[in-house]
Motif scaffolding. Structure first.
Motif, PDB file in Angstrom:
ATOM      1  N   ALA A 169       0.834  -1.202   0.000  1.00  0.00           N
ATOM      2  CA  ALA A 169       0.000   0.000   0.000  1.00  0.00           C
ATOM      3  C   ALA A 169       0.869   1.253   0.000  1.00  0.00           C
ATOM      4  O   ALA A 169       0.498   2.284  -0.560  1.00  0.00           O
ATOM      5  N   SER A 173       0.603   4.059  -2.797  1.00  0.00           N
ATOM      6  CA  SER A 173       0.261   5.416  -2.370  1.00  0.00           C
ATOM      7  C   SER A 173       1.314   6.419  -2.820  1.00  0.00           C
ATOM      8  O   SER A 173       0.988   7.539  -3.222  1.00  0.00           O
ATOM      9  N   THR A 194      -4.440  -4.068  -1.868  1.00  0.00           N
ATOM     10  CA  THR A 194      -3.882  -3.682  -0.571  1.00  0.00           C
ATOM     11  C   THR A 194      -4.761  -2.595   0.035  1.00  0.00           C
ATOM     12  O   THR A 194      -5.689  -2.100  -0.615  1.00  0.00           O
ATOM     13  N   ARG A 195      -4.459  -2.213   1.275  1.00  0.00           N
ATOM     14  CA  ARG A 195      -5.311  -1.236   1.969  1.00  0.00           C
ATOM     15  C   ARG A 195      -5.550   0.003   1.104  1.00  0.00           C
ATOM     16  O   ARG A 195      -4.637   0.492   0.447  1.00  0.00           O
ATOM     17  N   ASP A 196      -6.784   0.470   1.118  1.00  0.00           N
ATOM     18  CA  ASP A 196      -7.192   1.489   0.132  1.00  0.00           C
ATOM     19  C   ASP A 196      -7.503   2.845   0.759  1.00  0.00           C
ATOM     20  O   ASP A 196      -8.286   3.620   0.235  1.00  0.00           O
TER      21      ASP A 196
END
Length: 439
Positions: A169, A173, A194-196
């Motif tokens: 992530a 990002s 992955t974490r959003d």
């Protein structure tokens, strides 16, 4: 270095609140600093990692002020109007701050120097240097692509389409943040979701993102030269911090607690699914949405746990929670096997090796593999604890320290760790909450 011994605990009872989500806190400060006008943030995690982000954004021209416990006010400098930092940006122990800020500054035409503590200076930055270099930024890094590192951003940067070689992530990002100030459309392809938080929060601040598919993989496109608008951000409780109390309550007989306001974003809450798969009683109460993020109160009761094989597909949604999951496995009935955890070798410490050594020292039966651990559980019997005068090596890693604290609660002779100061990087109130819940 304050060593500390964690002893057998009485049942954990009552209602607790864990600090704000660390990932969301970093992003709230960064994105508020890029908006023009005044944003407010409530529930910000005031750990050292997040304060390093606040200090860096101040150097870049944002006006950031703490107005109360967890309450902050940010007057943004505006995207593309950030100032060249006069001093090196000191990231402390925070890999998230470093990688996200490198992305953010890659499309601003000035030089910045990143420094950090000994642990952070050993962590790999090449994974963000590669895509940001393709966008036009240039780097002078230490041997092995680590901090200290000097970077010169490109203005204008070049939009790219980048396929992540590893699910991360932070790398995703970094590229999206570089794309914010880059003309055209920057795209990231992730083989595993992955974490959003970045996508959700940037959309909330007014950026244009499109999320679709490319050959069965997730494609995120961000439109450059965005204009971000100030927001009132409410930060949900950190599931990574809640995980320590979930596991403690599942393991300590007679425990029955409610953890309020926990972020339940499915790209982050894999630990809840894993513990339920082991037989843990975790009930979601009052599920709701706060600031674009799903949140619930978690009612957790002591439960006998069963060993399981953890599906590697769940790893990205709970990558930081494996150390405490290993503790749950050490007291389960039967064998727990974990694989696909290569990423844990390059965290604040090598978490696979560190947890194998720590749990074996405390009397657990743990076998280490290249990409995970196999753990034979005690069937609920307490661990023996660390031998007299022996200390668990935390390697300056907050999650090792807190995970072994939980192991100490279910040990006969207690578990002694060499240093509890790193806990302040992510969970400054951990010790007080633990004492309060067990009182």
């Amino acid at each position: 270095m304050p060593a500390h011994t964690f002893q057998t605990s009485r049942p954990l009872r009552g209602t607790i609140r864990v600090p704000g989500d660390k990932s969301i806190s970093h992003r709230a400060l960064m994105f508020s600093s890029l908006a023009i006008g005044e944003s407010t943030i409530h529930g910000l995690l005031e750990g050292e990692d997040v304060l390093a982000t606040a200090a860096a954004m101040r150097q870049l021209g944002a006006d950031i002020e703490r107005t109360g416990e967890g309450d902050w006010r940010v007057n943004g400098a505006g995207l593309g109007s950030l100032l060249e930092p006069k001093n090196a940006l000191d990231m402390g122990n925070s890999g998230t701050s470093t990688r996200l800020l490198m992305g953010l500054l890659a499309s601003h035409g000035f030089a910045s120097t990143f420094i950090g503590d000994a642990s952070l200076s050993g962590r790999p930055m090449k994974r963000v240097i590669d895509p940001l270099g393709q966008m036009g930024a240039s780097f002078e890094a230490s041997t092995g692509g680590t901090l200290p590192l000097m970077m010169r951003g490109a203005s204008p940067a070049v939009p790219i389409t980048y396929r992540l070689p590893v699910a991360s992530a932070q790398v995703k990002s970094a590229v999206l943040l570089a794309g914010l100030n880059t003309p055209g459309i920057t795209r990231v392809i992730e083989p595993v979701e992955t974490r959003d938080h970045t996508e959700r929060m940037l959309t909330g601040f007014g950026a244009t993102l499109e999320i679709g598919e490319h050959n069965g993989e997730r494609l995120i496109a961000i439109h450059g030269e965005a204009e971000l608008k100030p927001q009132n951000v409410i930060v949900p409780g950190d599931p990574s911090s809640a995980a320590f109390f979930m596991v403690a309550a599942l393991l300590v007989p007679g425990s029955d607690i409610v953890i309020e306001n926990v972020g339940m974003n499915r790209t982050r809450a894999g630990i809840v699914s894993a513990l339920r798969q082991m037989g843990g009683s975790i009930e979601e109460v009052n599920a709701r949405e706060v600031g674009g993020e799903p949140v619930a109160d978690l009612h957790v009761k002591h439960s006998p746990l069963q060993g399981v094989d953890i599906d590697p597909a769940i790893v990205p949604s709970m990558v930081d929670e494996f150390p405490v999951l290993f503790v749950a496995a050490a007291l389960a009935q039967g064998t727990t096997r974990t694989t696909g955890l290569d990423e844990l070798r390059v965290k604040e410490s090598d978490r696979i090796a560190a947890m194998a050594a720590a749990l074996n020292l405390a009397g657990a039966d743990v076998e280490e593999h290249e990409d995970g651990l196999t753990i034979q559980g005690t069937g609920g019997e307490p661990l023996k604890g660390t031998p007299k005068n022996a200390l668990v090596k935390t390697s300056l890693d907050h999650r090792i320290a807190m995970s072994m604290a939980v192991a100490g609660l279910v040990s006969r002779d207690g578990v002694s760790v060499d240093d509890i100061t790193p806990i302040a990087t992510s969970f400054p109130t951990f010790m007080n909450l633990l004492e309060g819940a067990a009182a």
